[in-house]
Design a protein around this motif. Structure first.
Motif, PDB file in Angstrom:
ATOM      1  N   ARG A 108       0.807  -1.222   0.000  1.00 28.98           N
ATOM      2  CA  ARG A 108       0.000   0.000   0.000  1.00 28.98           C
ATOM      3  C   ARG A 108       0.841   1.274   0.000  1.00 28.98           C
ATOM      4  NH1 ARG A 108      -5.426  -0.476   0.565  1.00 28.98           N
ATOM      5  NH2 ARG A 108      -6.226  -2.558   1.010  1.00 28.98           N
ATOM      6  N   LYS A 109       2.140   1.155   0.186  1.00 23.59           N
ATOM      7  CA  LYS A 109       3.018   2.319   0.103  1.00 23.59           C
ATOM      8  C   LYS A 109       3.643   2.451  -1.281  1.00 23.59           C
ATOM      9  CE  LYS A 109       4.021   2.490   5.039  1.00 23.59           C
ATOM     10  NZ  LYS A 109       5.037   2.462   6.106  1.00 23.59           N
ATOM     11  N   ALA A 110       3.167   1.626  -2.213  1.00 27.54           N
ATOM     12  CA  ALA A 110       3.666   1.677  -3.579  1.00 27.54           C
ATOM     13  C   ALA A 110       2.518   2.013  -4.530  1.00 27.54           C
ATOM     14  CB  ALA A 110       4.296   0.340  -3.964  1.00 27.54           C
ATOM     15  N   ILE A 111       2.872   2.454  -5.733  1.00 30.12           N
ATOM     16  CA  ILE A 111       1.855   2.827  -6.710  1.00 30.12           C
ATOM     17  C   ILE A 111       1.436   1.633  -7.558  1.00 30.12           C
ATOM     18  CG2 ILE A 111       1.428   4.221  -8.768  1.00 30.12           C
ATOM     19  CD1 ILE A 111       3.051   6.440  -7.518  1.00 30.12           C
ATOM     20  N   GLY A 112       2.408   0.862  -8.054  1.00 22.65           N
ATOM     21  CA  GLY A 112       2.071  -0.273  -8.908  1.00 22.65           C
ATOM     22  C   GLY A 112       3.115  -1.364  -8.828  1.00 22.65           C
ATOM     23  N   GLU A 442       8.543  -0.466  -7.600  1.00 19.08           N
ATOM     24  CA  GLU A 442       7.106  -0.350  -7.387  1.00 19.08           C
ATOM     25  C   GLU A 442       6.690   0.918  -6.644  1.00 19.08           C
ATOM     26  OE1 GLU A 442       5.733  -3.761  -5.269  1.00 19.08           O
ATOM     27  OE2 GLU A 442       6.581  -3.130  -3.356  1.00 19.08           O
ATOM     28  N   THR A 443       7.615   1.616  -5.980  1.00 15.34           N
ATOM     29  CA  THR A 443       7.245   2.843  -5.281  1.00 15.34           C
ATOM     30  C   THR A 443       6.609   3.836  -6.242  1.00 15.34           C
ATOM     31  OG1 THR A 443       9.067   2.545  -3.725  1.00 15.34           O
ATOM     32  CG2 THR A 443       8.064   4.725  -3.810  1.00 15.34           C
ATOM     33  N   SER A 444       7.220   4.006  -7.418  1.00 17.84           N
ATOM     34  CA  SER A 444       6.702   4.948  -8.410  1.00 17.84           C
ATOM     35  C   SER A 444       6.139   4.258  -9.644  1.00 17.84           C
ATOM     36  CB  SER A 444       7.810   5.916  -8.841  1.00 17.84           C
ATOM     37  OG  SER A 444       8.856   5.208  -9.480  1.00 17.84           O
ATOM     38  N   SER A 445       6.035   2.911  -9.600  1.00 12.64           N
ATOM     39  CA  SER A 445       5.566   2.132 -10.748  1.00 12.64           C
ATOM     40  C   SER A 445       6.437   2.409 -11.968  1.00 12.64           C
ATOM     41  CB  SER A 445       4.099   2.453 -11.053  1.00 12.64           C
ATOM     42  OG  SER A 445       3.535   1.516 -11.942  1.00 12.64           O
TER      43      SER A 445
END
Length: 455
Positions: A108-112, A442-445
């Motif tokens: 849930r702390k990542a975008i994708g 995955e933080t910024s996808s």
């Protein structure tokens, strides 16, 4: 004259002290402001994720998927960053591409969240999002991934797979013109297993069928502590032409890791033809990195510890005997809480030695944990490796890459460096010639591409 000089020195000292105190207060204020800003962004991201879940649930009821509405035919990336990075003794150019088309995440702390692999002699790249969207591109055109239709929705029908619930895809692996996809399956109500589906690699349509499933499922309602399905493992690699290696986690049902009859908490060998499985090693918690060296016959794996104690483990001549890596009897981490029941503390004492209790020692462990993820080999002699880190704190060496170099006999780490990216590293792959590394952040996808610069 001396009195005058002393007075000047005193004034200078007072001025410097003032600057120090003033600077500290400004920094303190800015630090508090940044923490508040990060907290607000996290809350906003969680709210956005919940909103997307509600929309997706409604669409799934009608047999639709939000991803198809956002972008029906493509996953589009945009180049946002160019730089260079030093890893070991080699320098790489660093390119970063970001997308807004991956909507769901395993954290849930990542975008994708997505997984990647090469195919077609490393000329092409395939991506699989956490919720089962597939796309491909040429490695020289990472801004335009064309979507591949599949039958995955007819095989995986429970809602949690398609939402921010950490039940989604755990790895993809290309072998012999086939794609293998691992994920958490719902065996029955509140009981979950690990499955692998496979399809012939086809850029038009992926016709998946079941390849493997664990012998049993783990019930969400158990007395081993809080439910932790995200501790599932799920990494796939080739052992040889006839067998795959597959990692499984314990879902926080800790005793399963030491149960030789259970598929959970293991590294398994799976025969590609007859699907028969054998335990290669046991005593694993949540192994999310896997590499097999064909040349030197060893497995290098990484796994999450509890509160601390992430491990890098080596298994030389893995088929010579079943090795035990100790979880949950031994661990260099600690329980998350101190008020667990006597039952849990008995089944998981977390002794601070592996060898003393007859287990394999890790060649490296991390305290605090780094949120360890995939591992790749950087050199033909399989002595230099790159390990991904997720987590959330740069100060703890999360959010980046760890370079480790092994001794000639590969029994200890002789060099270790941390490369911060300020991003959760979910997946890493490397070309056969070791010239090109691709990472999913995955933080910024985003996709990062590291190309070796040859002097």
């Amino acid at each position: 004259m001396r009195i005058k000089l002393n007075f000047i020195y005193l004034i200078i000292i007072i001025f410097l002290a003032f600057l120090l105190i003033y600077g500290y207060q400004i920094n303190k204020k800015n630090s508090a402001s940044k923490k508040n800003e990060i907290s607000n962004i996290t809350k906003q991201l969680n709210t956005r994720n919940i909103q997307l879940e509600k929309i997706q649930k409604k669409l799934l009821e009608d047999g639709k998927n939000l991803n198809e509405i956002i972008n029906q035919n493509e996953i589009s990336f945009k180049n946002v960053f160019n730089n260079e990075v030093l890893i070991g003794s080699n320098r790489y150019s660093f390119l970063k591409y970001t997308t807004n088309d991956i909507l769901f995440t395993g954290n849930r702390k990542a975008i994708g969240t997505a997984y990647i692999d090469f195919y077609n002699n490393d000329k092409n790249l395939i991506i699989a999002t956490y919720d089962g969207i597939f796309a491909f591109t040429d490695v020289n055109d990472l801004e335009n991934f064309k979507k591949i239709k599949s039958n995955i929705n007819s095989l995986i029908k429970y809602d949690k797979f398609y939402l921010h619930e950490q039940y989604g895809i755990k790895d993809i692996h290309i072998n012999d013109e086939k794609i293998y996809v691992s994920f958490i399956g719902e065996r029955k109500n509140n009981c979950y297993d690990l499955k692998i589906i496979t399809s012939k690699l086809n850029e038009k349509f992926l016709e998946f069928s079941l390849f493997y499933k664990t012998l049993s499922c783990v019930n969400e309602n158990n007395n081993h502590g809080f439910w932790a399905h995200q501790g599932a493992g799920g990494r796939i690699d080739n052992l040889n032409n006839s067998n795959l290696l597959f990692t499984t986690g314990d879902f926080r049902n800790r005793p399963l890791s030491q149960d030789i009859k259970s598929d959970f908490g293991k590294i398994l060998k799976i025969n590609i033809q007859n699907k028969e499985t054998e335990v290669v090693s046991l005593g694993h918690r949540n192994p999310q990195g896997l590499y097999y060296s064909k040349k030197f016959d060893f497995i290098l794996s990484t796994e999450h510890g509890p509160k601390g104690g992430d491990e890098v483990n080596i298994n030389n001549r893995p088929l010579s005997k079943i090795k035990n890596f100790g979880w949950p009897i031994s661990s260099y981490g600690e329980h998350y809480k101190k008020n667990y029941s006597k039952k849990i503390l008995k089944e998981a004492p977390l002794n601070k030695s592996h060898k003393k209790f007859g287990f394999e020692e890790p060649i490296k462990y991390f305290n605090p944990s780094i949120g360890i993820s995939q591992v790749i080999s950087l050199d033909q002699m399989d002595k230099e490796f790159l390990v991904g880190a997720m987590g959330n704190e740069v100060i703890e060496q999360d959010l980046g890459l760890h370079y480790i170099k092994l001794s000639d006999n590969r029994n200890k780490v002789i060099n270790h460096n941390y490369i911060t990216l300020n991003e959760r590293v979910r997946d890493i792959i490397i070309s056969k010639d070791r010239e090109l590394i691709v990472i999913f952040l995955e933080t910024s996808s985003s996709i990062a591409v590291l190309s070796k610069i040859n002097n």
